[in-house]
Write a protein that holds these residues in place. Structure first.
Motif, PDB file in Angstrom:
ATOM      1  N   ASN A  54      40.260  27.958  30.984  1.00 46.36           N
ATOM      2  CA  ASN A  54      40.609  27.672  32.377  1.00 46.36           C
ATOM      3  C   ASN A  54      39.394  27.716  33.292  1.00 46.36           C
TER       4      ASN A  54
ATOM      5  N   LEU B  52      49.918  37.185  41.333  1.00 48.19           N
ATOM      6  CA  LEU B  52      49.988  36.168  40.283  1.00 48.19           C
ATOM      7  C   LEU B  52      48.793  36.295  39.340  1.00 48.19           C
ATOM      8  N   LEU B  53      47.706  36.889  39.838  1.00 42.76           N
ATOM      9  CA  LEU B  53      46.510  37.077  39.009  1.00 42.76           C
ATOM     10  C   LEU B  53      46.386  38.507  38.499  1.00 42.76           C
ATOM     11  N   THR B 121      55.038  31.599  37.220  1.00 41.16           N
ATOM     12  CA  THR B 121      53.618  31.319  37.450  1.00 41.16           C
ATOM     13  C   THR B 121      52.750  32.211  36.573  1.00 41.16           C
ATOM     14  N   ASP B 124      52.652  30.977  33.110  1.00 42.78           N
ATOM     15  CA  ASP B 124      51.954  29.706  32.934  1.00 42.78           C
ATOM     16  C   ASP B 124      50.527  29.966  32.462  1.00 42.78           C
ATOM     17  N   THR B 127      47.388  29.845  34.685  1.00 42.63           N
ATOM     18  CA  THR B 127      47.133  30.938  35.612  1.00 42.63           C
ATOM     19  C   THR B 127      46.210  31.947  34.945  1.00 42.63           C
ATOM     20  N   ASN B 129      45.680  35.009  34.554  1.00 39.94           N
ATOM     21  CA  ASN B 129      46.164  36.378  34.649  1.00 39.94           C
ATOM     22  C   ASN B 129      45.875  37.110  33.342  1.00 39.94           C
ATOM     23  N   ARG B 132      48.807  38.924  31.186  1.00 39.19           N
ATOM     24  CA  ARG B 132      49.999  38.179  30.797  1.00 39.19           C
ATOM     25  C   ARG B 132      50.654  38.775  29.555  1.00 39.19           C
ATOM     26  N   VAL B 179      46.552  28.352  42.379  1.00 34.48           N
ATOM     27  CA  VAL B 179      46.934  29.732  42.122  1.00 34.48           C
ATOM     28  C   VAL B 179      45.711  30.606  41.827  1.00 34.48           C
ATOM     29  N   ASN B 180      44.630  30.027  41.290  1.00 32.95           N
ATOM     30  CA  ASN B 180      43.467  30.820  40.897  1.00 32.95           C
ATOM     31  C   ASN B 180      42.450  31.045  42.011  1.00 32.95           C
ATOM     32  N   THR B 185      44.861  34.341  47.389  1.00 31.79           N
ATOM     33  CA  THR B 185      44.233  35.402  46.585  1.00 31.79           C
ATOM     34  C   THR B 185      43.486  36.406  47.449  1.00 31.79           C
TER      35      THR B 185
END
Lengths: 318, 531
Positions: A54, B52-53, B121, B124, B127, B129, B132, B179-180, B185
């Motif tokens: 990513n 989300l992160l 999210t 996903d 993302t 994260n 996860r 999102v990143n 954020t």
């Protein structure tokens, strides 16, 4: 001269950014580890690999550099992984505070160094000269961060007259002029004082030599006032080496600011540079390197221009 | 650049100064009397404020709320959920009824869509994260009406409800940006007791009370967390009155002990220090060596001398004070016993006092993180204790980049600890299938009995069965310790004595923002007496 220099700057900047990418890629730091922080210590390998993809850090060095460069030329500096926001925003938020700190410190160093240098040169070997010289040599050897800690201890803790760090009072989140001014005093003074010895020593030498020159002796003999002799003749000639120094001190100022910003929690660009480097945050690191390189090139240009202004004998294309 | 433009430098500098004055015009709310504001110094800065992160995944994030929250003893209580979840008989479906009338700090209402958005999210893979894996058991989240959310699991996972303390992000804000790297954020919007008013990276985070908080407006109106990495600087700024409170290492906190205006708070933790004994090392992998080391170390001396008494001996990831601790698994310091074990196993002392067996010297390297004084002290004490038993341990400092490739064969002084559920730490630390998976199971521990108990512990919904399973794990660790657990470290805080309602929560290894006596700052009330 200016145009030629600007043209020369382009390949220099290109080489420097590539160098940054190459060095960062060769460093043992892992950008994914820096990105994930402590959470990465319990993350699964699959999760980490996904984040690597990513972030685009699984690409080869040249691809990454080319992507960054072409993006930057189009005005897109990319996203900073470590700050989790666009690089342009990181720089926009912080550059002003660093410039403020550096400019103030530079003014302190130049004014203080020149004034002391002239006074010391007037009576070389006198009490002031001896005190100032030994202080200058001591300061040259003292690292800026050590001076910073010392200043915090004395002014913030013992006397309690100045804040120990930050841009504003810790409890306040409004940025007001007088708060920033108060918080600026210590870091700017420390950074400035740490740069002063060079300006002092150069001025002292330059003015001292000039005072011994025929022109100055002649002026004295003509009965001109001591002040006129000093400022009009000796200082003007004696300033020459110092003007070169102004430009060449820029890199030192940047590294000094790096440490001073850290000690005083100053929210400038220098602190971000350290983070970008240890986190191998390519886009941020490259942009900051370009900035620093540009500052150094500009510094050199500036000192050459000043040199020409101060001494008409120096041609601009010399 | 021409000479003329040089003269513009001075006005530019003036402009910068001027701009500074109006850069942040909001606010202007001064504290109403002592106690209405609190300023604390912390050593840790979050990378992001987006749940989300990964921000606030263990709950208690001040800006956000999770479906559930922890109380001081880490018992679950409802937050954005109206009550604790209903769990289906097979343990595969969790149904949450949502609290009604909750609004995000921008005035928009909170509903089931926000919950579904948040979890989807995070799942996903685009993302970034890093946590996860903690939601690995989760198959899907769906809306069962406006006020109901249903979680479906891939396999029964007993501690799943503990994972739903993670903060809920607003779909109408976070769903409309990257999102990143989006603005969310760094400028989060949540339902929590506090609203972020500023985040100056590397310097501080500022919060103000959320007047519309569903749990009632907090009495501490302004709350500031100053980020000061250096322990000494934090202590001096606390002494200078710049801070109301701070986290401090035990030896620095001692300097404030006699101060009548300040109180010292010790938080018990799950934060352990341990030595990995890699199975692939022919010395450290030998069960006799492991067992000997386990009783050759003097844990109490480490607590007294390294931690200044702020901590407890550790015999496994579970602290001795926990309900999950298996009583009777404490190991007494017993040097003679250690030597006996080694003698019987054939490790005979050589001329230099170091034992050897079949030509193999009882020696291995022990790595610790450069610059971590606490780990260094633990490593040196461990090596010195081992030497008395005839085992030669060489301590070496390195960064994680240096240490990671060596973890399979060399010992490492590691730290960790996640309260909440015994599964969180132990599964990652001891499961043989996770050997060498990132930093999981660093010691390549492989014990079928432990593997089985870990599976039972995570899948069974029955508390008694789970208790028995984790007791089995701890008893197995006595017979074959793949790690030498040394200490559980108390976190020490010094705080001005201006408020009522302070307590500490049981804390994890990470020094998150939520740790410290300010874990429940929204419940503090200013003291009437005094200043």
């Amino acid at each position: 001269m200016t145009g030629r220099r600007a043209l020369f700057a382009v390949p220099v900047l290109g080489v420097v950014t590539f160098g940054v990418f190459a060095v960062a890629a060769a460093s043992p730091f892992d950008p994914v580890k820096a990105y994930t922080g402590t959470a990465g210590l319990t993350a699964s390998q699959e999760n980490l690999d996904q984040i690597r993809a990513n972030l685009g850090v699984d690409q080869p060095l040249v691809t990454r550099w080319w992507d960054w460069l072409t993006g930057a030329l189009r005005g897109d500096l990319g996203d900073s992984a470590v700050m989790r926001m666009p690089v342009a925003d990181v720089i926009g938020e912080r550059l002003g505070w660093s410039v403020l700190l550096a400019v103030t410190a530079f003014a302190v160093a130049v004014l203080l160094g020149t004034a002391l240098g002239v006074l010391a040169a007037r009576r070389r070997g006198g009490l002031l000269d001896r005190c100032a010289c030994s202080a200058a040599y001591t300061l040259e050897a003292a690292p800026a961060f050590w001076l910073g800690l010392l200043a915090i201890w004395f002014f913030a803790l013992q006397l309690g007259v100045l804040p120990a760090g930050g841009l504003t009072d810790t409890a306040s989140d409004t940025v007001t002029f007088d708060q920033v001014a108060r918080h600026l005093v210590l870091p700017a003074a420390v950074l400035g004082v740490s740069q002063t010895p060079w300006f002092f020593l150069y001025t002292r030498q330059g003015v001292g030599d000039a005072l011994d020159e025929d022109a100055v002796r002649g002026a004295r003999a003509r009965g001109l006032a001591e002040r006129t002799v000093l400022t009009g003749h000796a200082l003007r000639a004696g300033m020459l080496p110092m003007l070169t120094l102004i430009g060449s001190r820029v890199p030192e100022l940047i590294t000094g600011a790096l440490l001073v910003e850290t000690v005083f929690s100053w929210p400038g660009i220098a602190a971000a540079t350290v983070q970008a480097a240890t986190a191998v945050d390519f886009p941020l690191l490259a942009a900051l390197t370009v900035l620093a390189t540009a500052a150094v090139l500009l510094g050199n240009l500036l000192s050459d221009l000043l040199y020409g202004l101060a001494d008409p004998r120096v041609g601009f294309d010399g | 650049m021409t000479a003329r433009s040089i003269r513009t430098v001075a006005p530019v500098a003036a402009l910068v100064l001027g701009a500074a004055a109006c850069a942040n015009p909001s606010g202007g709310t001064d504290g109403q009397g002592a106690g209405a504001t609190a300023v604390v110094g912390i050593a840790y800065e979050p990378d992001t404020l987006s749940p989300l992160l990964g921000y606030g995944k263990d709950g208690n994030s001040k800006i956000f709320d999770g479906l559930l929250a922890h109380d001081a003893d880490l018992k679950l209580r409802p937050a954005l959920a109206a009550e604790l979840p209903e769990v289906s008989a097979d343990g595969l479906t969790y149904t949450y009824k949502l609290r009604q009338g909750v609004k995000f700090s921008d005035g928009e209402p909170f509903d089931a869509d926000d919950v579904v958005f948040t979890y989807r999210t995070i799942l996903d893979e685009k993302t970034n994260n890093p946590s996860r894996t903690e939601l690995d058991a989760l198959k899907d989240v769906s809306k069962g009406g406006d006020d109901t959310v249903v979680f479906t699991l891939k396999y029964p996972y007993a501690p799943f409800a503990q994972r739903t303390v993670l903060p809920i992000a607003p779909e109408h804000v976070a769903g409309r940006q990257d999102v990143n790297t989006g603005e969310f954020t760094t400028k989060p919007i949540g339902t929590g007791p506090y609203v972020l008013t500023g985040w100056s990276k590397g310097e501080k985070l500022s919060f103000k009370a959320n007047p519309a908080y569903w749990g009632g407006e907090p009495q501490v109106k302004k709350f500031t967390m100053a980020i000061i990495k250096d322990d000494d600087v934090r202590a001096t700024r606390l002494r200078a009155g710049d801070l109301d409170g701070a986290i401090l290492p035990p030896n620095l906190a001692e300097g404030f002990a006699k101060d009548s205006g300040r109180k010292t708070h010790k938080a018990t933790t799950y934060d352990y220090r341990t030595v990995t004994l890699p199975t692939h090392n022919e010395v450290a992998g030998d069960t006799a060596i492991r067992r000997a080391l386990d009783i050759a170390v003097d844990r109490q001396v480490m607590v007294d001398s390294i931690l200044n008494g702020a901590g407890k001996p550790a015999y496994g990831p579970v602290p001795t004070g926990s309900e999950w601790f298996a009583a009777g698994t404490e190991r007494r310091h017993d040097l003679a016993g250690a030597q006996k074990i080694l003698d019987e196993a054939g490790w005979k002392p050589g001329k230099d006092g170091i034992r050897a067996k079949d030509g193999v010297r009882a020696a291995f390297p022990l790595w610790y993180l450069t610059g971590d004084k606490l780990r260094q002290d633990h490593a040196l004490a461990y090596a010195s204790d081992a030497r008395k038993a005839g085992i030669d341990i060489t301590t070496q400092a390195g960064t994680w980049e240096v240490i990671e490739p060596r973890m399979e064969h060399d010992a490492v002084l590691a730290g960790g600890g996640a309260p909440g559920d015994p599964d969180f730490d132990q599964y990652l630390l001891l499961k043989s299938a996770l050997a060498g998976d990132g930093f999981n199971n660093m010691g390549w521990y492989d014990n079928p009995a432990v593997d089985k108990a870990l599976e039972t512990g995570r899948t069974s919904g029955d508390k008694a069965t789970r208790l028995e399973a984790y007791r089995t794990v701890q008893r197995e660790l006595v017979k074959n310790p793949g790690y030498t657990f040394l200490t559980h470290i108390d976190h020490v805080y010094v705080l001005a004595d201006k408020w009522d309602g302070l307590s500490t929560q049981i804390e994890p290894h990470d020094h998150g923002l939520a740790s410290g006596p300010w874990w429940n700052v929204e419940k503090w009330t200013p003291k009437d007496s005094g200043k």
